[in-house]
Design a protein around this motif. Structure first.
Motif, mmCIF file in Angstrom:
data_model
loop_
_atom_site.group_PDB
_atom_site.id
_atom_site.type_symbol
_atom_site.label_atom_id
_atom_site.label_comp_id
_atom_site.label_asym_id
_atom_site.label_seq_id
_atom_site.Cartn_x
_atom_site.Cartn_y
_atom_site.Cartn_z
ATOM 1 N N ARG A 1 -6.361 30.828 35.389
ATOM 2 C CA ARG A 1 -5.004 30.480 35.267
ATOM 3 C C ARG A 1 -4.972 29.169 34.379
ATOM 4 N NH1 ARG A 1 -5.467 27.066 40.440
ATOM 5 N NH2 ARG A 1 -4.624 25.253 40.003
ATOM 6 N N PHE A 2 -3.826 28.695 33.896
ATOM 7 C CA PHE A 2 -4.139 27.632 33.000
ATOM 8 C C PHE A 2 -2.849 26.880 33.452
ATOM 9 C CE2 PHE A 2 -5.526 31.364 30.338
ATOM 10 C CZ PHE A 2 -6.562 30.784 29.801
ATOM 11 N N ASP A 3 -3.220 25.403 33.769
ATOM 12 C CA ASP A 3 -2.226 24.388 34.496
ATOM 13 C C ASP A 3 -1.918 23.493 33.044
ATOM 14 O OD1 ASP A 3 -2.155 25.639 36.878
ATOM 15 O OD2 ASP A 3 -3.294 23.964 37.663
ATOM 16 N N VAL A 4 -0.836 23.284 33.213
ATOM 17 C CA VAL A 4 -0.167 22.193 32.270
ATOM 18 C C VAL A 4 0.242 20.964 33.184
ATOM 19 C CG1 VAL A 4 1.684 21.431 30.511
ATOM 20 C CG2 VAL A 4 0.782 23.869 30.445
ATOM 21 N N ARG A 5 -0.306 19.831 32.654
ATOM 22 C CA ARG A 5 -0.010 18.529 33.582
ATOM 23 C C ARG A 5 0.332 17.524 32.727
ATOM 24 N NH1 ARG A 5 -6.044 18.746 36.281
ATOM 25 N NH2 ARG A 5 -7.102 17.948 34.818
ATOM 26 N N PRO A 6 0.723 16.248 33.132
ATOM 27 C CA PRO A 6 0.819 15.178 32.121
ATOM 28 C C PRO A 6 -0.418 14.530 32.017
ATOM 29 C CG PRO A 6 2.172 15.030 34.100
ATOM 30 C CD PRO A 6 1.274 16.199 34.297
ATOM 31 N N TRP A 7 -0.720 14.138 30.778
ATOM 32 C CA TRP A 7 -1.939 13.598 30.328
ATOM 33 C C TRP A 7 -1.483 12.062 29.465
ATOM 34 C CZ3 TRP A 7 -3.793 11.250 25.679
ATOM 35 C CH2 TRP A 7 -5.093 10.995 25.570
ATOM 36 N N GLY A 8 -2.235 10.989 30.119
ATOM 37 C CA GLY A 8 -1.991 9.809 29.439
ATOM 38 C C GLY A 8 -1.147 8.778 30.218
ATOM 39 N N ASP A 9 -1.137 7.526 29.789
ATOM 40 C CA ASP A 9 -0.176 6.585 30.626
ATOM 41 C C ASP A 9 1.001 6.459 29.666
ATOM 42 O OD1 ASP A 9 -2.196 6.314 32.640
ATOM 43 O OD2 ASP A 9 -3.196 4.683 31.443
ATOM 44 N N GLY A 10 1.938 5.754 30.219
ATOM 45 C CA GLY A 10 3.154 5.484 29.488
ATOM 46 C C GLY A 10 4.392 6.180 30.113
ATOM 47 N N PRO A 11 5.384 6.017 29.526
ATOM 48 C CA PRO A 11 6.859 6.470 29.952
ATOM 49 C C PRO A 11 6.922 8.164 29.427
ATOM 50 C CG PRO A 11 7.249 5.226 28.003
ATOM 51 C CD PRO A 11 5.724 4.957 28.606
ATOM 52 N N ASP A 12 6.145 8.379 28.496
ATOM 53 C CA ASP A 12 6.392 9.728 27.773
ATOM 54 C C ASP A 12 4.954 10.397 27.812
ATOM 55 O OD1 ASP A 12 7.493 12.132 27.030
ATOM 56 O OD2 ASP A 12 7.876 11.366 24.956
ATOM 57 N N PRO A 13 4.105 10.762 28.786
ATOM 58 C CA PRO A 13 2.792 11.385 28.612
ATOM 59 C C PRO A 13 2.897 12.756 27.904
ATOM 60 C CG PRO A 13 3.757 11.773 30.721
ATOM 61 C CD PRO A 13 4.811 10.795 30.249
ATOM 62 N N ALA A 14 1.538 12.689 27.353
ATOM 63 C CA ALA A 14 1.446 13.976 26.628
ATOM 64 C C ALA A 14 1.027 15.345 27.440
ATOM 65 C CB ALA A 14 0.147 14.035 25.616
ATOM 66 N N ARG A 15 0.866 16.542 26.947
ATOM 67 C CA ARG A 15 0.849 17.501 28.048
ATOM 68 C C ARG A 15 -0.730 18.012 27.876
ATOM 69 N NH1 ARG A 15 4.621 21.719 25.502
ATOM 70 N NH2 ARG A 15 3.673 20.578 23.655
ATOM 71 N N GLU A 16 -1.276 18.358 28.716
ATOM 72 C CA GLU A 16 -2.759 18.825 28.896
ATOM 73 C C GLU A 16 -2.949 20.090 29.772
ATOM 74 O OE1 GLU A 16 -6.856 17.065 31.161
ATOM 75 O OE2 GLU A 16 -4.908 16.600 31.943
ATOM 76 N N LEU A 17 -3.449 21.046 28.788
ATOM 77 C CA LEU A 17 -3.934 22.417 29.391
ATOM 78 C C LEU A 17 -5.228 22.408 30.034
ATOM 79 C CD1 LEU A 17 -2.674 25.339 29.209
ATOM 80 C CD2 LEU A 17 -4.159 25.278 26.970
ATOM 81 N N VAL A 18 -5.238 22.922 31.305
ATOM 82 C CA VAL A 18 -6.669 22.941 32.031
ATOM 83 C C VAL A 18 -6.723 24.149 32.489
ATOM 84 C CG1 VAL A 18 -8.006 21.981 33.680
ATOM 85 C CG2 VAL A 18 -6.247 20.297 32.643
ATOM 86 N N PRO A 19 -7.827 25.066 32.016
ATOM 87 C CA PRO A 19 -8.092 26.162 32.568
ATOM 88 C C PRO A 19 -8.731 26.119 34.190
ATOM 89 C CG PRO A 19 -9.320 25.778 30.528
ATOM 90 C CD PRO A 19 -8.644 24.727 30.865
ATOM 91 N N TYR A 20 -8.534 27.060 34.811
ATOM 92 C CA TYR A 20 -8.949 27.191 36.068
ATOM 93 C C TYR A 20 -9.607 28.569 36.512
ATOM 94 C CZ TYR A 20 -6.982 22.897 37.791
ATOM 95 O OH TYR A 20 -6.599 21.530 38.248
ATOM 96 N N ILE A 21 -10.927 28.443 37.059
ATOM 97 C CA ILE A 21 -11.511 29.650 37.168
ATOM 98 C C ILE A 21 -11.638 29.844 38.619
ATOM 99 C CG2 ILE A 21 -13.661 31.198 36.956
ATOM 100 C CD1 ILE A 21 -13.929 29.440 34.199
ATOM 101 N N ASP A 22 -11.065 30.786 39.227
ATOM 102 C CA ASP A 22 -11.194 30.806 40.736
ATOM 103 C C ASP A 22 -10.700 29.820 41.578
ATOM 104 O OD1 ASP A 22 -11.932 33.557 40.448
ATOM 105 O OD2 ASP A 22 -14.028 33.201 40.758
ATOM 106 N N LYS A 23 -9.638 29.057 41.063
ATOM 107 C CA LYS A 23 -9.069 28.038 41.622
ATOM 108 C C LYS A 23 -10.062 26.618 41.427
ATOM 109 C CE LYS A 23 -6.616 30.745 45.160
ATOM 110 N NZ LYS A 23 -6.347 30.708 46.535
ATOM 111 N N VAL A 24 -11.122 26.590 40.581
ATOM 112 C CA VAL A 24 -11.571 25.432 40.323
ATOM 113 C C VAL A 24 -11.375 25.033 38.855
ATOM 114 C CG1 VAL A 24 -14.021 24.280 40.195
ATOM 115 C CG2 VAL A 24 -13.267 26.034 42.176
ATOM 116 N N SER A 25 -11.322 23.894 38.291
ATOM 117 C CA SER A 25 -11.027 23.821 36.971
ATOM 118 C C SER A 25 -12.261 23.618 36.285
ATOM 119 C CB SER A 25 -10.234 22.095 36.883
ATOM 120 O OG SER A 25 -11.391 21.279 36.947
ATOM 121 N N LEU A 26 -12.054 24.127 35.130
ATOM 122 C CA LEU A 26 -12.974 24.373 34.037
ATOM 123 C C LEU A 26 -13.750 22.890 33.928
ATOM 124 C CD1 LEU A 26 -15.005 26.285 32.385
ATOM 125 C CD2 LEU A 26 -13.205 25.746 30.462
#
Length: 154
Positions: free
Chosen positions: A11-36
Protein backbone atom coordinates in the motif's frame (compact mmCIF):
# COMPACT_ATOMS: atom_id res chain seq x y z
CA UNK A 1 13.42 -25.92 -9.27
CA UNK A 2 13.23 -22.66 -7.31
CA UNK A 3 10.60 -21.92 -4.73
CA UNK A 4 7.72 -19.68 -5.76
CA UNK A 5 8.12 -16.07 -4.62
CA UNK A 6 6.67 -14.97 -1.30
CA UNK A 7 3.63 -12.87 -2.20
CA UNK A 8 3.36 -9.64 -0.22
CA UNK A 9 0.77 -6.89 0.03
CA UNK A 10 1.63 -3.30 -0.78
CA UNK A 11 0.00 0.00 0.00
CA UNK A 12 1.07 3.59 -0.43
CA UNK A 13 0.29 6.13 2.26
CA UNK A 14 0.29 9.88 1.75
CA UNK A 15 1.07 11.89 4.84
CA UNK A 16 2.22 15.41 5.68
CA UNK A 17 5.95 16.09 5.44
CA UNK A 18 7.81 19.00 6.97
CA UNK A 19 7.06 21.68 9.49
CA UNK A 20 5.09 24.80 8.94
CA UNK A 21 1.53 25.78 8.24
CA UNK A 22 1.39 24.15 4.79
CA UNK A 23 3.36 20.87 4.88
CA UNK A 24 4.29 19.02 1.71
CA UNK A 25 2.96 15.52 0.94
CA UNK A 26 5.09 12.41 1.41
CA UNK A 27 4.39 9.08 -0.33
CA UNK A 28 5.49 6.09 1.78
CA UNK A 29 5.29 2.48 0.53
CA UNK A 30 4.23 -0.20 3.03
CA UNK A 31 4.89 -3.90 2.56
CA UNK A 32 2.76 -6.19 4.70
CA UNK A 33 1.91 -3.25 7.00
CA UNK A 34 5.58 -2.27 7.56
CA UNK A 35 6.93 0.89 5.96
CA UNK A 36 9.69 0.48 3.40
CA UNK A 37 11.59 3.07 5.48
CA UNK A 38 11.58 0.70 8.47
CA UNK A 39 12.38 -2.36 6.35
CA UNK A 40 15.43 -0.87 4.66
CA UNK A 41 16.65 0.83 7.85
CA UNK A 42 16.51 -2.52 9.67
CA UNK A 43 18.36 -4.19 6.79
CA UNK A 44 21.08 -1.53 6.79
CA UNK A 45 21.55 -1.77 10.58
CA UNK A 46 21.83 -5.57 10.40
CA UNK A 47 24.22 -5.39 7.42
CA UNK A 48 26.49 -2.89 9.17
CA UNK A 49 26.07 -0.09 6.65
CA UNK A 50 27.92 3.09 7.64
CA UNK A 51 25.01 5.49 8.19
CA UNK A 52 21.84 3.41 8.00
CA UNK A 53 18.40 4.86 7.63
CA UNK A 54 17.68 8.57 7.27
CA UNK A 55 14.99 7.94 4.66
CA UNK A 56 11.68 9.59 3.99
CA UNK A 57 9.07 8.69 1.47
CA UNK A 58 8.99 10.50 -1.85
CA UNK A 59 8.10 14.12 -1.11
CA UNK A 60 5.59 14.59 -3.90
CA UNK A 61 5.72 18.38 -3.89
CA UNK A 62 9.53 18.33 -4.40
CA UNK A 63 9.81 15.58 -7.02
CA UNK A 64 8.85 15.74 -10.71
CA UNK A 65 7.71 12.14 -11.10
CA UNK A 66 5.23 12.80 -13.94
CA UNK A 67 2.20 10.53 -14.00
CA UNK A 68 2.18 8.72 -10.65
CA UNK A 69 0.57 5.57 -12.02
CA UNK A 70 3.15 5.29 -14.80
CA UNK A 71 5.96 6.00 -12.35
CA UNK A 72 4.95 3.38 -9.76
CA UNK A 73 4.47 0.75 -12.45
CA UNK A 74 8.00 1.26 -13.72
CA UNK A 75 7.13 3.41 -16.75
CA UNK A 76 8.32 6.82 -15.57
CA UNK A 77 7.64 9.85 -17.76
CA UNK A 78 10.87 11.46 -16.61
CA UNK A 79 13.65 10.88 -19.10
CA UNK A 80 16.17 10.57 -16.26
CA UNK A 81 14.36 7.70 -14.53
CA UNK A 82 13.27 6.00 -17.77
CA UNK A 83 16.85 5.90 -19.09
CA UNK A 84 18.08 4.35 -15.87
CA UNK A 85 15.33 1.70 -15.78
CA UNK A 86 14.66 2.23 -12.07
CA UNK A 87 12.45 4.33 -9.83
CA UNK A 88 13.15 5.91 -6.47
CA UNK A 89 10.88 4.40 -3.84
CA UNK A 90 12.32 6.49 -0.98
CA UNK A 91 14.13 9.77 -0.67
CA UNK A 92 16.16 11.50 2.02
CA UNK A 93 14.73 13.00 5.20
CA UNK A 94 15.73 16.39 3.76
CA UNK A 95 13.05 15.90 1.08
CA UNK A 96 15.41 15.44 -1.87
CA UNK A 97 15.35 12.27 -3.94
CA UNK A 98 18.84 13.00 -5.28
CA UNK A 99 20.38 13.22 -1.82
CA UNK A 100 19.76 9.77 -0.35
CA UNK A 101 17.34 7.66 -2.32
CA UNK A 102 16.52 3.99 -2.42
CA UNK A 103 15.95 2.81 -5.97
CA UNK A 104 14.65 -0.42 -7.45
CA UNK A 105 13.57 -1.96 -10.70
CA UNK A 106 9.84 -2.60 -11.13
CA UNK A 107 9.22 -5.80 -13.08
CA UNK A 108 5.70 -6.64 -14.22
CA UNK A 109 4.48 -9.85 -15.78
CA UNK A 110 0.98 -11.25 -16.35
CA UNK A 111 0.26 -11.93 -12.68
CA UNK A 112 3.01 -10.39 -10.54
CA UNK A 113 4.84 -7.13 -9.83
CA UNK A 114 8.32 -7.38 -8.32
CA UNK A 115 10.62 -4.77 -6.82
CA UNK A 116 14.21 -5.95 -7.10
CA UNK A 117 17.74 -4.75 -7.65
CA UNK A 118 17.66 -2.27 -4.78
CA UNK A 119 20.47 0.27 -4.71
CA UNK A 120 21.51 3.63 -3.32
CA UNK A 121 23.16 5.68 -6.04
CA UNK A 122 24.73 8.08 -3.53
CA UNK A 123 26.67 5.36 -1.76
CA UNK A 124 28.00 1.92 -2.62
CA UNK A 125 26.61 -0.92 -0.59
CA UNK A 126 25.37 -4.42 -1.11
CA UNK A 127 21.60 -4.60 -1.25
CA UNK A 128 21.57 -7.99 -3.00
CA UNK A 129 19.89 -9.69 -0.06
CA UNK A 130 17.28 -6.94 0.40
CA UNK A 131 14.13 -8.07 -1.34
CA UNK A 132 12.95 -8.91 -3.84
CA UNK A 133 9.39 -7.98 -2.92
CA UNK A 134 6.67 -9.58 -5.03
CA UNK A 135 3.01 -8.58 -5.19
CA UNK A 136 -0.03 -9.87 -7.03
CA UNK A 137 -0.45 -7.59 -10.02
CA UNK A 138 -4.12 -6.88 -9.36
CA UNK A 139 -3.46 -5.91 -5.74
CA UNK A 140 -0.48 -3.73 -6.72
CA UNK A 141 -2.39 -1.93 -9.46
CA UNK A 142 -5.32 -1.35 -7.08
CA UNK A 143 -2.96 0.19 -4.48
CA UNK A 144 -1.45 2.44 -7.18
CA UNK A 145 -4.90 3.55 -8.39
CA UNK A 146 -6.01 4.30 -4.82
CA UNK A 147 -2.99 6.50 -4.06
CA UNK A 148 -3.23 8.23 -7.45
CA UNK A 149 -6.86 9.11 -6.61
CA UNK A 150 -5.77 10.51 -3.23
CA UNK A 151 -3.05 12.61 -4.88
CA UNK A 152 -5.31 13.97 -7.61
CA UNK A 153 -8.02 14.80 -5.06
CA UNK A 154 -5.76 16.83 -2.79
Amino acid sequence: MSAPPLIRKVRFDVRPWGDGPDPARELVPYIDKVSLVDLVSGFEHAAGHGVPGAYAGIVLDHFAFGDLTAYLTGRPDSTHWAKRGVIALLGCTCGEVGCRSLEARVLIDDDLVTWRGFARPDRPGDYGSFGPFTFRRGQYERAVREVAAVISGS
